[in-house]
Design a protein around this motif. Structure first.
Motif, PDB file in Angstrom:
ATOM      1  N   CYS A   1       0.836  -1.197   0.000  1.00  0.00           N
ATOM      2  CA  CYS A   1       0.000   0.000   0.000  1.00  0.00           C
ATOM      3  C   CYS A   1       0.871   1.248   0.000  1.00  0.00           C
ATOM      4  O   CYS A   1       2.035   1.206   0.411  1.00  0.00           O
ATOM      5  N   PRO A   2       0.308   2.377  -0.434  1.00  0.00           N
ATOM      6  CA  PRO A   2       1.091   3.624  -0.429  1.00  0.00           C
ATOM      7  C   PRO A   2       1.306   4.109   0.997  1.00  0.00           C
ATOM      8  O   PRO A   2       0.713   3.604   1.952  1.00  0.00           O
ATOM      9  N   SER A   3       2.132   5.097   1.123  1.00  0.00           N
ATOM     10  CA  SER A   3       2.393   5.650   2.452  1.00  0.00           C
ATOM     11  C   SER A   3       1.142   6.362   2.954  1.00  0.00           C
ATOM     12  O   SER A   3       0.297   6.818   2.175  1.00  0.00           O
ATOM     13  N   LEU A   4       1.030   6.442   4.258  1.00  0.00           N
ATOM     14  CA  LEU A   4      -0.127   7.111   4.851  1.00  0.00           C
ATOM     15  C   LEU A   4      -0.125   8.607   4.546  1.00  0.00           C
ATOM     16  O   LEU A   4      -1.181   9.221   4.423  1.00  0.00           O
ATOM     17  N   SER A   5       1.061   9.182   4.377  1.00  0.00           N
ATOM     18  CA  SER A   5       1.129  10.617   4.096  1.00  0.00           C
ATOM     19  C   SER A   5       0.564  10.956   2.722  1.00  0.00           C
ATOM     20  O   SER A   5       0.095  12.068   2.495  1.00  0.00           O
ATOM     21  N   SER A   6       0.554  10.013   1.790  1.00  0.00           N
ATOM     22  CA  SER A   6      -0.027  10.297   0.475  1.00  0.00           C
ATOM     23  C   SER A   6      -1.547  10.358   0.543  1.00  0.00           C
ATOM     24  O   SER A   6      -2.181  10.988  -0.297  1.00  0.00           O
ATOM     25  N   VAL A   7      -2.160   9.739   1.544  1.00  0.00           N
ATOM     26  CA  VAL A   7      -3.619   9.780   1.704  1.00  0.00           C
ATOM     27  C   VAL A   7      -4.024  10.920   2.627  1.00  0.00           C
ATOM     28  O   VAL A   7      -4.999  11.627   2.365  1.00  0.00           O
ATOM     29  N   THR A   8      -3.269  11.136   3.689  1.00  0.00           N
ATOM     30  CA  THR A   8      -3.638  12.153   4.676  1.00  0.00           C
ATOM     31  C   THR A   8      -3.107  13.535   4.328  1.00  0.00           C
ATOM     32  O   THR A   8      -3.511  14.512   4.939  1.00  0.00           O
ATOM     33  N   ASN A   9      -2.187  13.608   3.370  1.00  0.00           N
ATOM     34  CA  ASN A   9      -1.542  14.867   2.982  1.00  0.00           C
ATOM     35  C   ASN A   9      -0.804  15.516   4.137  1.00  0.00           C
ATOM     36  O   ASN A   9      -0.637  16.725   4.190  1.00  0.00           O
ATOM     37  N   LYS A  10      -0.357  14.709   5.085  1.00  0.00           N
ATOM     38  CA  LYS A  10       0.442  15.195   6.201  1.00  0.00           C
ATOM     39  C   LYS A  10       1.873  14.748   5.986  1.00  0.00           C
ATOM     40  O   LYS A  10       2.148  13.575   5.790  1.00  0.00           O
ATOM     41  N   THR A  11       2.804  15.653   6.009  1.00  0.00           N
ATOM     42  CA  THR A  11       4.218  15.305   5.823  1.00  0.00           C
ATOM     43  C   THR A  11       5.031  15.550   7.076  1.00  0.00           C
ATOM     44  O   THR A  11       6.235  15.403   7.068  1.00  0.00           O
ATOM     45  N   ASP A  12       4.372  15.938   8.165  1.00  0.00           N
ATOM     46  CA  ASP A  12       5.124  16.235   9.388  1.00  0.00           C
ATOM     47  C   ASP A  12       5.564  14.976  10.131  1.00  0.00           C
ATOM     48  O   ASP A  12       6.535  14.995  10.857  1.00  0.00           O
ATOM     49  N   ASP A  13       4.899  13.865   9.950  1.00  0.00           N
ATOM     50  CA  ASP A  13       5.254  12.631  10.659  1.00  0.00           C
ATOM     51  C   ASP A  13       6.119  11.762   9.746  1.00  0.00           C
ATOM     52  O   ASP A  13       5.684  11.319   8.691  1.00  0.00           O
ATOM     53  N   LYS A  14       7.357  11.518  10.137  1.00  0.00           N
ATOM     54  CA  LYS A  14       8.316  10.761   9.318  1.00  0.00           C
ATOM     55  C   LYS A  14       7.976   9.273   9.239  1.00  0.00           C
ATOM     56  O   LYS A  14       8.367   8.599   8.313  1.00  0.00           O
TER      57      LYS A  14
END
Length: 189
Positions: A30-43
């Protein structure tokens, strides 16, 4: 030969050990969670998610395998967007066949190595025989009397002569082929 037996024993021990995964498995990428949530602050959520389970083929989908893992990190709308991007495949493989193919390949390589060592040992004997045809005769009476020992020596010499003749013939053919291919740019029939 001792090393060959040790390596075979080690191979059979590893062959009987349990693999990392079973022959049948469900693998979801599956893709990264940041690609769905649009959050890039959590590494921690910027890497792709990969999960492998032993679920049957009818339960090899994102809803069963992945949503339990990411349910606390996504809301309802993000979950609907997350699953279509996942790639879940049911994989079926036969490790027994793979194991036996590897064993056969190792045997073939071992036989070829032993054959190569045999040829390496035999080559100096053949070259010595070809180059050293001259033998000093100290006692002609011993050479003129045929016996079982001289018969064995002549048989061994006959075999070595035939092998060296075939080897010389092969070397001439290789030289001729190289000359035809690299110099004349033609192939032999």
């Amino acid at each position: 030969m001792k090393h060959l037996w040790i390596s075979l024993c080690v191979l059979f021990v590893f062959a009987e050990s349990q693999a990392q995964f079973d022959d049948k498995r469900c693998k979801c990428i599956c893709p990264s969670l940041s690609s769905v949530t649009n959050k890039t602050d959590d590494k921690t959520h910027t890497e792709r998610l990969i999960k492998t389970t032993n679920d049957p083929p009818n339960k090899c989908n994102c809803e069963v395998v992945m949503l339990a893992v990411v349910a606390d990190k996504l809301n309802e709308g993000e979950m609907r967007e997350f699953c279509p991007r996942c790639n879940c495949k049911y994989e079926n493989r036969n490790t027994t066949i793979i194991r036996y193919v590897v064993i056969i390949v190792i045997w073939v390589i071992s036989i070829l190595v032993v054959y190569m060592l045999f040829l390496i040992i035999l080559d100096p004997l053949l070259n010595k025989r070809v180059k050293g045809n001259y033998q000093e005769h100290t006692n002609e009476e011993e050479d003129s009397q045929p016996g079982p020992m001289s018969h064995n020596m002549s048989m061994r010499g006959n075999v070595l002569n035939r092998v060296s003749t075939q080897q010389d013939k092969w070397k001439r053919q290789v030289k001729e082929q190289r000359r035809n291919i690299y110099d004349r740019h033609t192939m032999l029939n």
